[in-house]
Design a protein around this motif. Structure first.
Motif: not given
Length: 700
Positions: A529-547
């Motif tokens: 949730v923090v990453l989605v709010l920060l980057l205002r995107a969905l793909v990039a946060p999911l990519l970061l979480m998987a990594s």
């Protein structure tokens, strides 16, 4: 006052003085309170379990029905490999007489000979008062140390183990702080190559540590916050680690802006505005991740969360207010001999030559992004194979990095008596079912001896002691306790509860399994949730979480190889969850620093060029930050407790993997391979990614 004006305050011509005066006042108040933090430690939570588990309920019943059960036991053991002599037995009798003065109630058990005639042991309850108990244990240890030639002696039991912990950690608070500070100072000196600049972030993080200690002290005193040695240790490491990370990021951005602005105040104002988003998101990620530990049932794990979160917030405040105020006050000369000079008309974006190494890394990633991310992912996956070297469950006799008296005693007992003699299982049951409970316990495989029942003063309850055939901290002993519980629970009307050391370990394992199932998904959800709010995107946060999940698995595997080489492959049950939290929350920080800069650059020059430029200009500072954070957790290796060493190794290895592989290669290569889809749905909302990202609020 608006948030933007608050951000500019440390960079202001007059504001910097107001900030410095405020911090001096805070330091004057916080310093004396921080020194008292050790007084609030309650280390009983380190081995405590939730009140609802069976071993806790058994302990509560035993304390009410058998008040003497609250007392800790000390066990003296004597071993002569050639067989005990008459002089040895006389020595045992003399010691028993002396130890009567240390026994609570003046009662010492009769000596119990081993079947092989080579060992004797006796036990005694010691005072419930902590100081009197500690004095008694030290006195008994001193007497046992004066043994006859060939006669091996040791003091073990709960009281001796507790004393060994306190003696091992005597003065360790200062040693850890010194090791951490020296490590950080050396790395800052190497990073900045300046005789003065490194002092400023070290000073700021030291002040942050004082503020954090004072805040935790006040919360412990007046709000019931639980503080133990583990959480206080992690507090110091976290404040220094994340605080220096934030300092490195801010100073790097300030150095860039000094080249673009003649006025250092204006340069700092821009640096704060452009770096605060990443630093704030990083702090939010770590603090909220730590607060997820409140959902854990294990008290030691649950108490770590709020304490760590306080440390992260204190570091954020100091590094975004005190640090910039001091930097602006000192001026450009602080960077000597590499003073950033203002060049009229120059733009820091065009100075890629200042990042030669990372320009080459970016070139490598840009030429073959798919090959880079696939190769990196395969390498990380290969490292996960090392997890096979690890096992869950740290035996009591492997808890210290050096041999201590209580462990020596455990091994002597285990060599000549049934494995569970030093810590028998205790079954409490209704008095009317005592005989049937004893019969049921004797029929359980793995139970070596069952002693007669002791009746409570009110006649309602009985206590049955069962000695197990296996060591009390072994997997076989836990299996025996599980069978024993099944057997005595089946006795009608017995209301039987099984407690003791092995039962506690069994319940601890089950509690940790539950915490893993609850806390790990919660941490991942909060950080996402923090990453989605920060980057205002969905793909990039999911990519970061998987990594970061892949990075965690790789870190556990790599640490498995190292810990096996160090002789500590069996993990304390709480280490995997705590390591997961630190690696996911802290590891994603570096990807946050990279992707927030990439988002800024992409809005101006496009996806491919912006991603590569972000990797180029952030490579040096993020690598320095990762090395510093890994080194601060590595400072845990100075502590004499194996769980601390395990935590230090796992987190340090994981952070280095995040720094050099995940953030440097995997994430940027994946972002390039995915293209503008990385920023979806911003890319889908408009025909041009540039306009979409600008409308999403990317900084100029």
């Amino acid at each position: 006052m608006s948030p933007h004006r608050l951000l500019r305050l440390p960079a202001g011509r007059r504001g910097k003085y107001a900030v410095l005066v405020l911090w001096l006042a805070l330091l004057a108040l916080a310093g004396p309170l921080a020194l008292k933090l050790g007084e609030t430690q309650d280390n009983s939570t380190l081995g405590a379990l939730p009140p609802g588990v069976e071993s806790s309920r058994a302990a509560q019943r035993a304390e009410a029905a058998f008040p003497e059960s609250r007392r800790q036991l000390a066990v003296a053991v004597y071993v002569r490999d050639s067989g005990l002599t008459a002089a040895d037995r006389a020595r045992v009798d003399a010691d028993r007489a002396t130890f009567t003065g240390y026994a609570d109630g003046g009662v010492v058990s009769p000596p119990v000979p081993s079947a092989d005639g080579r060992a004797l042991l006796f036990s005694l309850p010691v005072s419930a008062d902590e100081q009197r108990r500690a004095d008694a244990v030290r006195a008994m240890q001193d007497r046992l140390a004066d043994g006859a030639p060939g006669l091996r002696t040791a003091l073990t039991g709960d009281a001796a183990a507790e004393s060994d912990v306190w003696q091992a950690f005597d003065g360790m608070d200062g040693a850890l702080l010194l090791a951490t500070a020296v490590t950080v100072a050396l790395l800052l000196l190497v990073t900045y190559r300046s005789p003065l600049l490194w002092l400023v972030p070290l000073l700021a993080v030291g002040v942050a540590n004082q503020l954090a200690g004072a805040t935790v002290y006040l919360l412990a005193r007046h709000a019931g916050l639980a503080v133990d040695f583990q959480s206080q240790t992690i507090l110091t490491v976290l404040v220094f680690g994340v605080g220096v990370d934030y300092a490195l990021l801010l100073i790097a951005r300030y150095r860039e802006e000094l080249r673009r602005h003649a006025d250092r105040h204006a340069a700092m104002a821009v640096a704060l505005r452009r770096s605060y988003g990443a630093v704030g998101a990083s702090a939010a990620t770590v603090a909220l991740g730590l607060l997820c530990l409140v959902a854990a049932d294990l008290p030691a794990t649950r108490g770590l969360g709020p304490v760590g979160a306080v440390g992260v917030v204190a570091a954020l405040l100091a590094m975004t207010t005190l640090l910039p105020a001091v930097l602006v006050l000192c001026g450009r000369w602080l960077f000597w001999p590499f003073v950033p000079r203002h060049t009229p008309g120059a733009d820091a974006r065009d100075r890629s030559a200042d990042h030669g190494l990372w320009r080459r890394v970016a070139g490598l990633v840009g030429r073959r992004p798919r090959a880079v991310w696939v190769g990196t992912a395969v390498a990380l996956a290969a490292l996960t194979l090392g997890i096979g070297n690890l096992a869950l469950g740290l035996p009591d006799d492997e808890s210290f990095t050096t041999e201590v008296g209580s462990v020596t005693g455990q091994r002597l007992v285990a060599g000549h008596y049934p494995g569970g003699s030093a810590a028998p299982v205790e079954v409490s049951a209704a008095a009317g079912a005592a005989g049937r409970v004893v019969d049921a316990a004797r029929a359980v495989p793995g139970v070596a001896e069952v002693d007669g029942s002791q009746r409570s003063a009110d006649g309602r309850w009985v206590r049955v002691t069962a000695v197990l055939a296996d060591a009390p901290d072994s997997a076989a002993a836990r299996d025996t306790v599980a069978r024993l519980r099944t057997a005595v629970h089946a006795v009608p009307g017995a209301e039987a509860l099984v407690g003791g050391r092995t039962a506690t370990l069994l319940d601890e394992r089950r509690t940790v399994d539950r915490d893993n199932r609850v806390v790990i998904p919660l941490v991942l959800a909060v950080i996402l949730v923090v990453l989605v709010l920060l980057l205002r995107a969905l793909v990039a946060p999911l990519l970061l979480m998987a990594s970061v999940v892949l990075s965690y698995a790789a870190a556990m595997g790599a640490a498995g190889l190292l810990l096996d080489a160090l002789g500590h492959p069996r993990l304390f049950v709480g280490v995997p969850l705590q390591a997961f939290l630190f690696l996911v929350a802290l590891g994603v920080d570096y990807s946050i620093f990279l992707m927030t800069r990439a988002r800024e650059e992409v809005a101006s020059i496009g996806h491919r060029s912006g991603t590569l430029r972000a990797l180029t200009v952030t490579g040096g500072v993020i690598t320095s930050a990762g090395v510093v954070l890994a080194a601060t957790f590595g400072a845990l290796l100075v502590l004499p407790l194996v769980p601390s060493v395990q935590m230090g190794v796992i987190v340090a290895v994981g952070i280095l993997l995040d720094t050099f592989l995940v953030r440097s290669l995997l994430i940027p290569a994946l972002a390039l391979d995915l293209g503008t889809r990385t920023w979806w749905p911003a890319e889908r909302k408009a025909g041009a990614p540039l306009n979409a990202l600008r409308r999403a609020g990317a900084p100029a």
